[in-house]
Write a protein that holds these residues in place. Structure first.
Motif, mmCIF file in Angstrom:
data_model
loop_
_atom_site.group_PDB
_atom_site.id
_atom_site.type_symbol
_atom_site.label_atom_id
_atom_site.label_comp_id
_atom_site.label_asym_id
_atom_site.label_seq_id
_atom_site.Cartn_x
_atom_site.Cartn_y
_atom_site.Cartn_z
ATOM 1 N N GLU A 57 0.828 -1.204 0.000
ATOM 2 C CA GLU A 57 0.000 0.000 0.000
ATOM 3 C C GLU A 57 0.866 1.259 0.000
ATOM 4 O O GLU A 57 0.557 2.238 -0.692
ATOM 5 N N HIS A 60 2.433 1.616 -3.386
ATOM 6 C CA HIS A 60 1.490 2.041 -4.415
ATOM 7 C C HIS A 60 1.602 3.538 -4.691
ATOM 8 O O HIS A 60 1.326 4.003 -5.806
ATOM 9 N N GLU A 239 -4.077 6.203 -10.199
ATOM 10 C CA GLU A 239 -3.011 6.323 -11.193
ATOM 11 C C GLU A 239 -3.438 7.201 -12.366
ATOM 12 O O GLU A 239 -2.645 8.011 -12.866
ATOM 13 N N PHE A 273 7.549 -0.721 -3.663
ATOM 14 C CA PHE A 273 6.607 -1.417 -4.537
ATOM 15 C C PHE A 273 7.240 -2.667 -5.139
ATOM 16 O O PHE A 273 6.672 -3.765 -5.074
#
Length: 389
Positions: A57, A60, A239, A273
């Protein structure tokens, strides 16, 4: 073993420094080091770091910054100069690679849904490998750099469309078409609103306070994350919002300053990530997909250069240039890993299909790096004859 977040960060970044040193010494891309570290000390390795969900998370955010910076670099004028030729190559090659991945997956008895996502993940080439292994003077001043950047930007746009489809499917698999249509309708709305905010709010603020560098940094962070949240509120992904945030401010003279200053922050989160990607790499399942992974990886390494060479030659590029571009783009992409991560997290594909995408991507990144470093000019070439900065 339960460890604190601080100790987890210590293990990750100290280990990343060690693995990155080994990667650089062997001419490998650094993302391979981060993935390998996750596999070694994650829950399927030594189990030194187990809370991969939290790290994923946090990581991300790195993907959000990655797409924001991609938008900042997408200058409309520069893109338009190579759009016509690159569009033909991007669309035609995507069809070939999608069919290749789908066919291999079906050959090894994966479901249609698994095969479709596997094929989609094979459509893209690595921006990191393509750009990092291209000499700087070639990247900015030569035809090779223009065509490569144009093609990679178009592939990134296709990847974003694929991610939008996956996010829509994850929201409600029974209404994927409707949700995707609603998301696509929200896209121009978000883009139009973003342009208005940039023109009448952000640019005047930047012009007034541009001598305060910390303020520009905070404004860029707020704009990126604010647009990410606005996109999520409209049914899009964070995103997509970050990408639009970058594009709408790309024509501003301050865009490159923002890009340079945000890159270290982006790299911090991207390490987390890619570590989480490696940490979720279940080595026990590898025996189930090693054969299709090798077959697919060999096909990617062989078919992509040939396809790009044929397509670039077809649009009147020189044969030597076409081969050069073909081998530099002859691998899977970091977007392939992201597609595997998103699709598996939303239970759209099986764990075996996700592992197949990850294994194929890692194999092709490794092999392609060696092919380029040993045969074409690059900043990290082993031969003095080929080393270019």
């Amino acid at each position: 073993m339960d460890v604190s977040l601080t100790f987890s960060f210590f293990l990750i970044f100290t280990g990343a420094a060690i693995f990155a040193s080994l990667a650089l010494a062997t001419r490998q891309p650094l993302i391979i080091a981060y993935i390998a570290l996750g596999a070694c000390i994650g829950p399927y390795g030594l189990s030194l770091v187990n809370d991969t969900q939290l790290l994923a998370e946090i990581g991300h955010i790195g993907i959000i910054f990655l797409l924001f910076l991609l938008g900042l670099d997408m200058q409309p004028q520069a893109l338009w100069t190579t759009l016509r030729k690159s569009t033909v190559v991007a669309l035609a090659s995507s069809v070939v690679f999608l069919a290749m991945g789908f066919g291999v997956a079906r050959l090894f008895s994966f479901s249609n849904a698994d095969a479709l996502v596997i094929g989609a993940a094979m459509m893209f080439s690595s921006t990191i490998i393509g750009i990092k292994l291209l000499p700087t003077t070639v990247l900015h001043h030569k035809r090779t750099g223009e065509l490569m950047v144009g093609l990679l930007l178009l592939q990134d746009l296709l990847a974003i469309i694929v991610l939008m489809a996956l996010f829509s499917a994850a929201a409600d698999t029974g209404n994927m078409g409707r949700d995707l249509a609603v998301s696509l309708m929200g896209l121009p709305l978000l883009g139009g609103a973003a342009l208005m905010v940039v023109r009448f709010v952000l640019l005047p603020l930047i012009a007034r306070f541009d001598r305060f560098h910390e303020y520009i940094f905070l404004l860029a962070l707020g704009w990126c994350l604010g647009m990410a949240e606005a996109a999520r509120a409209l049914g899009l992904s964070e995103e997509i919002g970050a990408f639009i945030a970058g594009i709408t401010i790309a024509t501003s003279p301050i865009s490159q300053y923002i890009a340079v200053n945000l890159k270290p922050l982006r790299d911090f989160f991207l390490i987390l990530f890619f570590f989480s990607v490696g940490a979720r790499f279940d080595l026990a399942l590898l025996q189930l997909v090693w054969m299709p992974a090798i077959v697919l990886a060999v096909l990617v390494l062989a078919v992509k250069p040939i396809t790009y060479r044929w397509l670039f030659k077809g649009v009147s590029e020189q044969r030597s240039l076409a081969w050069d571009l073909g081998f530099r783009l002859g691998q899977a992409s970091e977007f392939s890993l992201l597609i595997a991560y998103v699709a598996a997290g939303a239970a759209l594909i099986s764990a075996e299909a996700s592992l197949l995408i990850q294994a194929t991507t890692i194999i092709t990144l490794l092999a392609s790096s060696y092919i380029v470093v040993l045969n074409y000019p690059s900043p990290i070439a082993i031969s003095d004859r080929l080393r270019r900065d």
